[in-house]
Motif scaffolding. Structure first.
Motif, PDB file in Angstrom:
ATOM      1  N   LEU A 148       8.821 -15.899  10.902  1.00  0.00           N
ATOM      2  CA  LEU A 148       9.677 -16.837  10.849  1.00  0.00           C
ATOM      3  C   LEU A 148       9.587 -17.854  12.472  1.00  0.00           C
ATOM      4  O   LEU A 148      10.378 -16.864  12.885  1.00  0.00           O
ATOM      5  CB  LEU A 148      10.954 -17.430   9.840  1.00  0.00           C
ATOM      6  CG  LEU A 148      11.841 -18.490   9.672  1.00  0.00           C
ATOM      7  CD1 LEU A 148      11.045 -19.883   8.842  1.00  0.00           C
ATOM      8  CD2 LEU A 148      12.970 -17.993   9.095  1.00  0.00           C
ATOM      9  N   LEU A 149       9.118 -18.629  11.866  1.00  0.00           N
ATOM     10  CA  LEU A 149       9.009 -18.830  13.468  1.00  0.00           C
ATOM     11  C   LEU A 149       9.252 -20.000  13.764  1.00  0.00           C
ATOM     12  O   LEU A 149       9.927 -21.506  12.920  1.00  0.00           O
ATOM     13  CB  LEU A 149       7.539 -19.529  14.147  1.00  0.00           C
ATOM     14  CG  LEU A 149       7.419 -20.608  15.861  1.00  0.00           C
ATOM     15  CD1 LEU A 149       7.159 -19.345  16.828  1.00  0.00           C
ATOM     16  CD2 LEU A 149       5.556 -21.098  16.131  1.00  0.00           C
ATOM     17  N   ARG A 212      -0.075 -16.126  10.051  1.00  0.00           N
ATOM     18  CA  ARG A 212       0.328 -16.716   9.472  1.00  0.00           C
ATOM     19  C   ARG A 212       1.298 -16.757   9.423  1.00  0.00           C
ATOM     20  O   ARG A 212       2.111 -15.159   9.666  1.00  0.00           O
ATOM     21  CB  ARG A 212      -0.241 -16.576   7.988  1.00  0.00           C
ATOM     22  CG  ARG A 212      -0.451 -18.440   6.793  1.00  0.00           C
ATOM     23  CD  ARG A 212      -1.305 -18.366   5.692  1.00  0.00           C
ATOM     24  NE  ARG A 212      -0.168 -18.709   5.420  1.00  0.00           N
ATOM     25  CZ  ARG A 212      -0.495 -19.137   3.966  1.00  0.00           C
ATOM     26  NH1 ARG A 212      -0.526 -17.773   3.491  1.00  0.00           N
ATOM     27  NH2 ARG A 212      -0.602 -20.720   2.914  1.00  0.00           N
ATOM     28  N   ALA A 213       2.266 -17.726   9.715  1.00  0.00           N
ATOM     29  CA  ALA A 213       3.257 -17.646  10.280  1.00  0.00           C
ATOM     30  C   ALA A 213       4.272 -19.137   8.659  1.00  0.00           C
ATOM     31  O   ALA A 213       3.941 -19.900   8.529  1.00  0.00           O
ATOM     32  CB  ALA A 213       4.177 -17.875  10.815  1.00  0.00           C
ATOM     33  N   ILE A 224       7.460 -30.845  16.420  1.00  0.00           N
ATOM     34  CA  ILE A 224       6.981 -30.093  17.331  1.00  0.00           C
ATOM     35  C   ILE A 224       5.855 -29.215  15.597  1.00  0.00           C
ATOM     36  O   ILE A 224       4.724 -28.939  15.235  1.00  0.00           O
ATOM     37  CB  ILE A 224       7.128 -29.343  17.627  1.00  0.00           C
ATOM     38  CG1 ILE A 224       7.535 -29.632  19.164  1.00  0.00           C
ATOM     39  CG2 ILE A 224       6.130 -28.097  18.027  1.00  0.00           C
ATOM     40  CD1 ILE A 224       8.388 -29.478  20.195  1.00  0.00           C
ATOM     41  N   ALA A 225       6.911 -28.786  14.224  1.00  0.00           N
ATOM     42  CA  ALA A 225       6.249 -28.229  12.847  1.00  0.00           C
ATOM     43  C   ALA A 225       5.031 -28.593  12.715  1.00  0.00           C
ATOM     44  O   ALA A 225       4.630 -28.284  12.183  1.00  0.00           O
ATOM     45  CB  ALA A 225       7.354 -27.549  12.730  1.00  0.00           C
ATOM     46  N   ALA A 234      -3.668 -24.375   8.101  1.00  0.00           N
ATOM     47  CA  ALA A 234      -4.330 -22.639   7.127  1.00  0.00           C
ATOM     48  C   ALA A 234      -3.363 -21.716   8.049  1.00  0.00           C
ATOM     49  O   ALA A 234      -3.414 -20.540   7.420  1.00  0.00           O
ATOM     50  CB  ALA A 234      -6.170 -22.166   7.191  1.00  0.00           C
ATOM     51  N   ARG A 235      -2.350 -21.427   9.342  1.00  0.00           N
ATOM     52  CA  ARG A 235      -1.971 -20.700  10.449  1.00  0.00           C
ATOM     53  C   ARG A 235      -0.179 -21.219   9.765  1.00  0.00           C
ATOM     54  O   ARG A 235       0.253 -20.488   9.754  1.00  0.00           O
ATOM     55  CB  ARG A 235      -2.037 -20.859  10.810  1.00  0.00           C
ATOM     56  CG  ARG A 235      -3.169 -20.725  11.624  1.00  0.00           C
ATOM     57  CD  ARG A 235      -3.745 -20.353  13.263  1.00  0.00           C
ATOM     58  NE  ARG A 235      -3.168 -18.749  13.418  1.00  0.00           N
ATOM     59  CZ  ARG A 235      -3.117 -18.489  14.813  1.00  0.00           C
ATOM     60  NH1 ARG A 235      -3.968 -19.010  15.873  1.00  0.00           N
ATOM     61  NH2 ARG A 235      -2.812 -17.372  14.997  1.00  0.00           N
ATOM     62  N   VAL A 236      -0.237 -22.452   8.197  1.00  0.00           N
ATOM     63  CA  VAL A 236       1.512 -22.289   8.265  1.00  0.00           C
ATOM     64  C   VAL A 236       1.854 -22.154   6.978  1.00  0.00           C
ATOM     65  O   VAL A 236       1.229 -23.175   5.461  1.00  0.00           O
ATOM     66  CB  VAL A 236       1.464 -23.700   8.441  1.00  0.00           C
ATOM     67  CG1 VAL A 236       3.198 -24.030   8.090  1.00  0.00           C
ATOM     68  CG2 VAL A 236       1.594 -24.041  10.296  1.00  0.00           C
ATOM     69  N   ARG A 237       2.472 -21.112   6.654  1.00  0.00           N
ATOM     70  CA  ARG A 237       2.578 -20.778   4.789  1.00  0.00           C
ATOM     71  C   ARG A 237       3.459 -21.958   4.160  1.00  0.00           C
ATOM     72  O   ARG A 237       3.666 -22.553   3.269  1.00  0.00           O
ATOM     73  CB  ARG A 237       2.754 -19.567   4.658  1.00  0.00           C
ATOM     74  CG  ARG A 237       3.215 -19.601   2.729  1.00  0.00           C
ATOM     75  CD  ARG A 237       3.675 -17.952   2.890  1.00  0.00           C
ATOM     76  NE  ARG A 237       4.798 -17.458   3.339  1.00  0.00           N
ATOM     77  CZ  ARG A 237       6.322 -16.403   2.108  1.00  0.00           C
ATOM     78  NH1 ARG A 237       5.784 -15.990   1.905  1.00  0.00           N
ATOM     79  NH2 ARG A 237       7.120 -16.715   3.367  1.00  0.00           N
TER      80      ARG A 237
END
Length: 387
Positions: A148-149, A212-213, A224-225, A234-237
């Motif tokens: 979780l970023l 992926r995060a 920003i998110a 594709a990198r954001v679940r």
């Protein structure tokens, strides 16, 4: 004497007990300390109880006192709302003036009490990471599953997330870093836009070997998110967007940059705190307010202004429908900065897989002011994503 006992009890129950114990062997000395020290000095002091405890704690560290007095005033400082960071800062400051031996001795004496504080749990593993044109501080809790970023609001730093992450289920891997122009990343080349900050965050994931995060942002961090998700879906679940919007009122936001340039940072403290927190939190001067106030005052005008101008240009509302990931849109009923009906609901409506949730009594920075409610919402959402 009755008033002196009242002050002692209010300050810290441990102080009253310590004086009662002293009174068993030397009632004259105990009475003198209670009447003159606690009753007269503390009763008439313009210092609040937290400041009083911190000053005495610093004095004890400086003179090398590791007796039960250190424990009493450490307990008083924590009882009066001092944070672990503030207490550690006292020890570090003492080191510079009285030397490492006394500071180290005090730190060791207090370590078990400070280490046991729940806000310490997720903050092991703080490192400095290079992101190309600047370095940033990163806190990685470790753990399993999708990381979780966490992206903090404008003007603050990675520590914004500490109250919330301390309450997350053990084992959840959380990663928080200082955004460009904030915290350890102050002095970096100035922010040119939110897309640049999204690139920074993706570079951080690369450096950490994360493909992926889940991405969570509050206010500025939420904007920003959105840019991260649009740049690299594709990198954001999944996304968690707290107290943010998809389209900024340009002139109003840009005016905050101009105000700092014209009037300086001290003039930005009051309006910022009033936008961010509930009145009772400000009046009681709780840790979130002290933390935010200190960082605003220390900010460099040019970095503050660059960040607000980047936020003023934020407008991705019509692009959000393309995002495929599940998203939690978390609004606060008392958020006057990004109102639920005019900012948060349109954001949720623009996303194809959004869950909208309103936190009753939630403020703009509710992740630090009401972390329990935010953590419950995030935890429930992530469980649904996992399923």
């Amino acid at each position: 004497m009755r008033l002196a006992r009242h002050h002692a009890e209010t300050f810290a129950p441990a102080l009253r007990h310590a004086l009662e114990k002293l009174g068993e062997t030397d009632p004259g000395l105990a009475g003198f300390i209670l009447e003159d020290g606690v009753g007269r000095l503390m009763g008439s002091s313009v210092l609040d109880n937290r400041e009083w405890a911190m000053l005495v704690l610093a004095t004890l560290v400086a003179i090398g006192d590791t007796s039960d007095q250190l424990e009493v005033y450490l307990g008083a400082a924590l009882h009066q709302g001092a944070s672990v960071d503030e207490i550690r800062n006292v020890i570090e400051l003492a080191c510079g003036y009285v030397g490492a031996p006394r500071a180290v001795t005090a730190a060791r004496r207090m370590e078990s009490r400070l280490h046991g504080d729940e806000t310490r749990r997720p903050w092991g593993g703080e490192t400095i990471v290079s992101l190309g044109d600047h370095e940033t501080a990163v806190v990685d809790s470790g753990g399993h599953g999708t990381p979780l970023l966490l992206l903090h609001p404008l003007g603050l730093d990675r520590r914004f997330w500490r109250p919330a992450t301390s309450k997350l289920t053990a084992g959840v891997r959380t990663i928080a870093h200082d955004l460009r122009g904030h915290g350890h990343a102050r002095g970096a080349p100035l922010t040119t836009g939110l897309a640049q900050l999204a690139t920074d965050a993706l570079a951080l994931l690369d450096r950490l070997g994360i493909e992926r995060a889940d991405v969570c942002g509050s206010s500025y961090g939420g904007a920003i998110a959105q840019n991260i998700a649009l740049a690299a879906p594709a990198r954001v679940r999944s996304l968690v967007l707290i107290g943010t919007s998809a389209r900024s009122p340009h002139d109003m936001i840009a005016a905050r940059a101009t105000a700092a340039e014209k009037c300086g940072m001290e003039a930005q403290v009051a309006p910022s705190l009033m936008r961010w927190f509930q009145p009772d939190t400000i009046a009681e001067n709780r840790w979130p307010v002290r933390y935010a106030r200190a960082l605003i005052r220390r900010a460099m005008v040019e970095e503050w202004a660059a960040a607000w101008r980047a936020m003023a240009d934020h407008d991705v509302l019509e692009r959000l429908l393309t995002l495929p990931m599940q998203t939690l849109v978390l609004a606060g009923s008392q958020d006057t900065s990004t109102p639920a009906d005019t900012a948060m609901r349109p954001l949720a409506a623009a996303l194809s897989k959004a869950e909208y949730r309103l936190i009753d009594g939630g403020s703009h920075l509710m992740a630090i002011e009401q972390p329990e409610n935010v953590v419950e919402a995030i935890s429930t959402f992530l469980q649904q994503v996992d399923a």
